[in-house]
Scaffold this motif. Structure first.
Motif, PDB file in Angstrom:
ATOM      1  N   MET A   1      -9.194   9.153  -2.627  1.00 51.18           N
ATOM      2  CA  MET A   1      -9.368   7.847  -1.960  1.00 51.18           C
ATOM      3  C   MET A   1      -9.476   6.736  -2.995  1.00 51.18           C
ATOM      4  O   MET A   1      -8.901   5.651  -2.838  1.00 51.18           O
ATOM      5  CB  MET A   1     -10.611   7.881  -1.058  1.00 51.18           C
ATOM      6  CG  MET A   1     -10.392   8.714   0.193  1.00 51.18           C
ATOM      7  SD  MET A   1     -11.932   9.127   1.021  1.00 51.18           S
ATOM      8  CE  MET A   1     -12.346   7.577   1.771  1.00 51.18           C
ATOM      9  N   LYS A   2     -10.198   7.031  -4.089  1.00 54.18           N
ATOM     10  CA  LYS A   2     -10.329   6.021  -5.141  1.00 54.18           C
ATOM     11  C   LYS A   2      -8.980   5.787  -5.838  1.00 54.18           C
ATOM     12  O   LYS A   2      -8.654   4.659  -6.205  1.00 54.18           O
ATOM     13  CB  LYS A   2     -11.387   6.456  -6.157  1.00 54.18           C
ATOM     14  CG  LYS A   2     -12.806   6.300  -5.618  1.00 54.18           C
ATOM     15  CD  LYS A   2     -13.835   6.908  -6.530  1.00 54.18           C
ATOM     16  CE  LYS A   2     -14.152   6.024  -7.720  1.00 54.18           C
ATOM     17  NZ  LYS A   2     -15.271   6.565  -8.514  1.00 54.18           N
TER      18      LYS A   2
ATOM     19  N   VAL B   1       0.846  -1.202   0.000  1.00 53.54           N
ATOM     20  CA  VAL B   1       0.000   0.000   0.000  1.00 53.54           C
ATOM     21  C   VAL B   1       0.880   1.251   0.000  1.00 53.54           C
ATOM     22  O   VAL B   1       0.586   2.241  -0.690  1.00 53.54           O
ATOM     23  CB  VAL B   1      -0.943   0.016   1.226  1.00 53.54           C
ATOM     24  CG1 VAL B   1      -1.725   1.335   1.279  1.00 53.54           C
ATOM     25  CG2 VAL B   1      -1.921  -1.142   1.156  1.00 53.54           C
TER      26      VAL B   1
ATOM     27  N   SER C   1      -3.404   0.806  -4.950  1.00 56.21           N
ATOM     28  CA  SER C   1      -3.085  -0.263  -3.981  1.00 56.21           C
ATOM     29  C   SER C   1      -3.510  -1.626  -4.517  1.00 56.21           C
ATOM     30  O   SER C   1      -2.790  -2.611  -4.373  1.00 56.21           O
ATOM     31  CB  SER C   1      -3.801  -0.027  -2.651  1.00 56.21           C
ATOM     32  OG  SER C   1      -3.365   1.169  -2.081  1.00 56.21           O
TER      33      SER C   1
ATOM     34  N   GLY D   1      -6.889   3.699  -3.620  1.00 54.23           N
ATOM     35  CA  GLY D   1      -7.478   2.355  -3.613  1.00 54.23           C
ATOM     36  C   GLY D   1      -7.112   1.592  -4.881  1.00 54.23           C
ATOM     37  O   GLY D   1      -6.712   0.422  -4.830  1.00 54.23           O
TER      38      GLY D   1
END
Ligand SMILES: NC(=O)c1ccc[n+]([C@@H]2O[C@H](COP(=O)([O-])OP(=O)(O)OC[C@H]3O[C@@H](n4cnc5c(N)ncnc54)[C@H](OP(=O)(O)O)[C@@H]3O)[C@@H](O)[C@H]2O)c1
Length: 276
Positions: free
Chosen positions: A249-250, A163, A256, A253
């Motif tokens: 955030m997307k 991450v 990651s 995400g």
């Protein structure tokens, strides 16, 4: 245990990251750098770095080896130099390839997995690292003294590295996008290009320093800028309408998820190479 100044460090894979690491270390100790297309190494010879295509000789001559090849090359390179790196510290900066895979490819060496970002080119990298359990306190001290030459450092559990690759390793690209967007906004308002770019970049540096030095939450600091009925709240209103936080955030995400898929693929390929 030798001090940094007494070391010979070989960087295998002198590309974007490896070249920057070799250059940074050349100010402190003897450095050798390798890549296959050696004619494509720029500027390192002038810094006193020995250049060669011979990974085995470079690893054999060195006290410590830094691996900065692409993930797919880590296992082949390690297997190729395994005999001459026995008992030596090997620091891998490759994404995705875990300590257990590297240990299998070169069982007798003392491994560290690290992740940094492109800011190492200006010695402002953020290097996250996980040493194998075998690394002792003296080696850890030496390791940290080396990594500190590239910027800030942080020891982390290996499970977080995929991450962190997506957030911190890739991170400069997100920040460049933010800065670029701010510059475009300022260009639309008629600001000269150079002034807009410098203002946006310095604003990013200042905000990051304020966060780190005060230890305050971003929301608290943001609130200090938001004068009621003032300028900033109108800008923030537009950003919120564009769902900027959801977008980030997307993005983290998605990156990651990709990082985990690449790690899994690299893992399967590496185990295939090791077992086959
Ligand atoms: N770029 C980033 O922002 C970034 C950030 C964090 C981590 N990383 C990690 O850093 C590593 C390097 O990335 P990079 O962006 O620096 O890639 P890069 O510029 O492609 O560098 C990799 C270098 O490895 C050399 N190489 C490949 N196979 C080799 C071999 N068998 N022996 C010796 N040298 C070999 C390549 O040169 P030749 O083809 O001439 O051999 C190339 O110069 C990757 O594992 C990546 O995950 C990169």
């Amino acid at each position: 245990m030798k001090k940094l100044e007494e070391l010979h460090i070989s960087v295998i894979g002198a590309g974007i990251i490896g070249g920057a690491l070799a250059e940074a270390l050349s100010a402190y100790c003897k450095v050798t750098a390798t890549r296959r297309q050696i004619e494509r190494i720029n500027g390192l010879g002038e810094k006193g770095v020995n250049l060669t295509t011979d990974n085995t000789k470079a690893a054999s001559d060195a006290d410590i080896i830094i691996l900065a090849v692409k993930p797919s090359q880590v296992v082949p390179v390690l297997r190729n130099i395994a005999e001459v790196i026995q008992g030596k510290m090997v620091i891998s900066f490759a994404a995705a390839i875990s300590l257990d895979i590297m240990q299998k490819a070169a069982p007798e060496c003392r491994l560290v997995r690290a992740m940094t970002n492109i800011a190492v080119k200006v010695l402002k990298g953020y290097t996250l690292f996980s040493p194998a359990e075998i690394i002792d306190a003296d080696e850890l001290e030496l390791l940290e003294s080396i990594l500190l030459k590239f910027g800030e450092i942080q020891r982390v559990q290996e499970q977080y590295l995929d991450v962190l690759t997506a957030m911190s390793g890739s991170g400069p690209a997100y920040i460049f996008t933010v800065v670029e967007s701010m510059v475009y906004g300022a260009l639309r308002e008629g600001l000269p290009r150079k002034l807009a770019l410098e203002a946006a970049a310095h604003t990013a540096i200042g905000a990051a320093c304020l966060l780190l030095e005060t230890g305050k939450h971003p929301a608290e600091l943001k609130d200090m800028v938001l004068t009621p009925g003032g300028v900033t709240i109108d800008g923030i209103y537009e950003l919120e309408e564009s769902r900027i936080r959801t977008a980030f955030m997307k993005a983290i995400g998605a990156a990651s998820a990709r990082s985990r898929v690449l790690a899994e693929t690299a893992r399967e390929q590496a185990w295939g190479e090791i077992n086959g």
